[in-house]
Write an enzyme that holds these catalytic residues in place. Structure first.
Site, PDB file in Angstrom:
ATOM      1  N   GLY A  47       3.811   7.549   3.797  1.00 46.51           N
ATOM      2  CA  GLY A  47       3.486   9.407   2.566  1.00 46.51           C
ATOM      3  C   GLY A  47       3.386   8.784   1.166  1.00 46.51           C
ATOM      4  O   GLY A  47       3.065   7.509   0.183  1.00 46.51           O
ATOM      5  N   LEU A  49       1.042   9.982  -0.608  1.00 44.43           N
ATOM      6  CA  LEU A  49      -0.577   9.580  -0.030  1.00 44.43           C
ATOM      7  C   LEU A  49      -1.672   9.467  -1.342  1.00 44.43           C
ATOM      8  O   LEU A  49      -1.305  10.091  -2.193  1.00 44.43           O
ATOM      9  CB  LEU A  49      -1.670  10.526   0.729  1.00 44.43           C
ATOM     10  N   GLY A  52      -5.300   4.473  -2.608  1.00 38.01           N
ATOM     11  CA  GLY A  52      -5.141   3.503  -1.672  1.00 38.01           C
ATOM     12  C   GLY A  52      -5.042   3.686  -0.049  1.00 38.01           C
ATOM     13  O   GLY A  52      -5.446   2.953   0.555  1.00 38.01           O
ATOM     14  N   HIS A  53      -3.861   4.024  -0.213  1.00 35.63           N
ATOM     15  CA  HIS A  53      -4.078   4.714   1.606  1.00 35.63           C
ATOM     16  C   HIS A  53      -5.949   5.677   2.365  1.00 35.63           C
ATOM     17  O   HIS A  53      -5.770   5.303   2.782  1.00 35.63           O
ATOM     18  CB  HIS A  53      -3.074   6.259   1.657  1.00 35.63           C
ATOM     19  N   ASP A 165       0.362  -5.198  -0.706  1.00 37.04           N
ATOM     20  CA  ASP A 165       1.647  -5.620  -0.076  1.00 37.04           C
ATOM     21  C   ASP A 165       1.982  -7.150   0.933  1.00 37.04           C
ATOM     22  O   ASP A 165       1.300  -6.708   2.266  1.00 37.04           O
ATOM     23  CB  ASP A 165       2.379  -4.544   1.453  1.00 37.04           C
ATOM     24  N   SER A 200       0.312   2.728  -5.692  1.00 38.84           N
ATOM     25  CA  SER A 200       1.237   2.184  -5.818  1.00 38.84           C
ATOM     26  C   SER A 200       2.465   3.729  -5.580  1.00 38.84           C
ATOM     27  O   SER A 200       2.286   4.729  -7.159  1.00 38.84           O
ATOM     28  CB  SER A 200       2.631   1.817  -5.595  1.00 38.84           C
TER      29      SER A 200
HETATM   30  O1  PAF Z   1       4.048  -0.049   3.507  1.00 35.40           O
HETATM   31  C1  PAF Z   1       3.887   0.703   3.617  1.00 35.40           C
HETATM   32  O2  PAF Z   1       4.096   1.801   3.492  1.00 35.40           O
HETATM   33  C2  PAF Z   1       5.282   0.236   5.398  1.00 35.40           C
HETATM   34  O3  PAF Z   1       6.019  -0.416   4.652  1.00 35.40           O
HETATM   35  C3  PAF Z   1       4.958   0.278   6.427  1.00 35.40           C
HETATM   36  C4  PAF Z   1       4.003   0.164   6.850  1.00 35.40           C
HETATM   37  C5  PAF Z   1       4.231   1.645   6.728  1.00 35.40           C
HETATM   38  C6  PAF Z   1       6.179   0.000   7.348  1.00 35.40           C
HETATM   39  O4  PAF Z   1       7.423   1.633   6.756  1.00 35.40           O
END
Ligand code: PAF
Length: 301
Positions: A47, A49, A52-53, A165, A200
């Site tokens: 969440g 968001l 990037g998401h 990540d 982030s």
């Molecule tokens: O990158 C993230 O937001 C978290 O590490 C993930 C992949 C959703 C796992 O909880």
């Protein structure tokens, strides 16, 4: 028909996302889609968001007929002293942002993923060793376990993870291969602000002063890449960058490493193949990570 942008925006405002809270409903929805011959993408998130998401959602929609975004702040990847309690939880805002994209069909927001009897964890080695694990030894066990559970609840054809990540992406790819999971993993490029700072959820913790220092992490990664490409010795380049980061105002450098992009083991001088430069730094109480690729064709000095 040719629709105007305004018309498209108006259409999007009617795009209602199904918010699903239980495993059985989620599995049933994916089963219905699959039975209808539709392909399904999962974008796992915690969440809070940001762009990037949303770029992961956009790429998911280009590659699959149905897109599920999971939103779950996973306790097992936080250590006692980490920010689990203060991690931003903004489900309503997140859903609004996803509705605006017009590209997300369901949000999976389970209230809990672990029952009281939970006692099985996935403990990755290999790509999980070193880097993040040096200071967060619990982290990839928590991530691998929750990601495997999410894949069971949302049995998608593909899942998208951000390269921000990068070690997490490598650990997930390794798990898919090692445990023969039937899902394809797609890595997506890091989205940066105009100063180069990788987006982030943890950037919210930064004060105005810290916010002006933070982009220098990316700048130093670029300088490292440039110097390595020119043939400067790795040790010298890393030492200089570490020095520059501390001078810029970062409080600590957890790691700054030049790695083989596949194994994530330290890259040797004179070796060929894809290389990744990865870093984690601390700015006050906030920990920032970032990484970039060294051009594939480059040879290390
Ligand atoms: O990158 C993230 O937001 C978290 O590490 C993930 C992949 C959703 C796992 O909880």
């Amino acid at each position: 028909h040719v629709f105007s942008d305004a018309h498209r925006e108006w259409q999007k405002s009617f795009f209602v996302i199904n918010i699903i809270h239980t495993k059985s409903e989620m599995q049933a929805e994916v089963a219905r889609w699959r039975d209808a011959g539709l392909s399904v993408a999962l974008v796992p998130t915690m969440g809070s968001l940001h762009e990037g998401h949303l770029s992961l959602v956009h790429q998911a929609a280009l590659q699959a007929d149905r897109v599920v975004v999971s939103i779950y702040v996973n306790p097992s990847q936080f250590a006692e002293n980490e920010d689990f309690d203060k991690y931003p939880r903004t489900l309503d805002d997140d859903v609004k942002k996803l509705e605006k994209t017009g590209q997300c069909h369901a949000v999976y927001a389970p209230s809990s993923m672990y029952d009281d009897q939970h006692s099985t964890m996935v403990v990755p080695a290999g790509a999980a060793d070193g880097l993040e694990s040096l200071t967060r030894p619990h982290f990839f066990t928590g991530v691998a376990t929750i990601v495997l559970k999410l894949f069971q609840h949302v049995p998608a054809h593909i899942a998208l993870f951000g390269e921000k990540d990068f070690q997490q992406l490598s650990v997930v790819r390794q798990m898919i291969q090692n445990l023969d999971l039937q899902i394809e993993i797609i890595g997506a490029a890091t989205v940066r602000d105009t100063h180069g700072l990788a987006l982030s959820s943890r950037n919210h913790y930064l004060s105005a002063d810290q916010f002006s220092i933070a982009p220098q992490l990316y700048q130093q990664l670029c300088i490292i890449a440039q110097r390595i490409t020119q043939g400067d010795a790795q040790e010298r380049v890393i030492a200089d960058a570490q020095h520059a980061l501390l001078n810029a105002g970062f409080d600590e450098v957890d790691y700054l490493e030049i790695c083989d992009a596949v194994t994530l083991k330290p890259a040797q001088n004179n070796r060929q193949g894809p290389i990744r430069i990865l870093a984690a730094v601390r700015l006050g109480t906030t920990r920032l990570i970032d990484n970039i690729a060294l051009d594939q064709s480059d040879t290390l000095a």
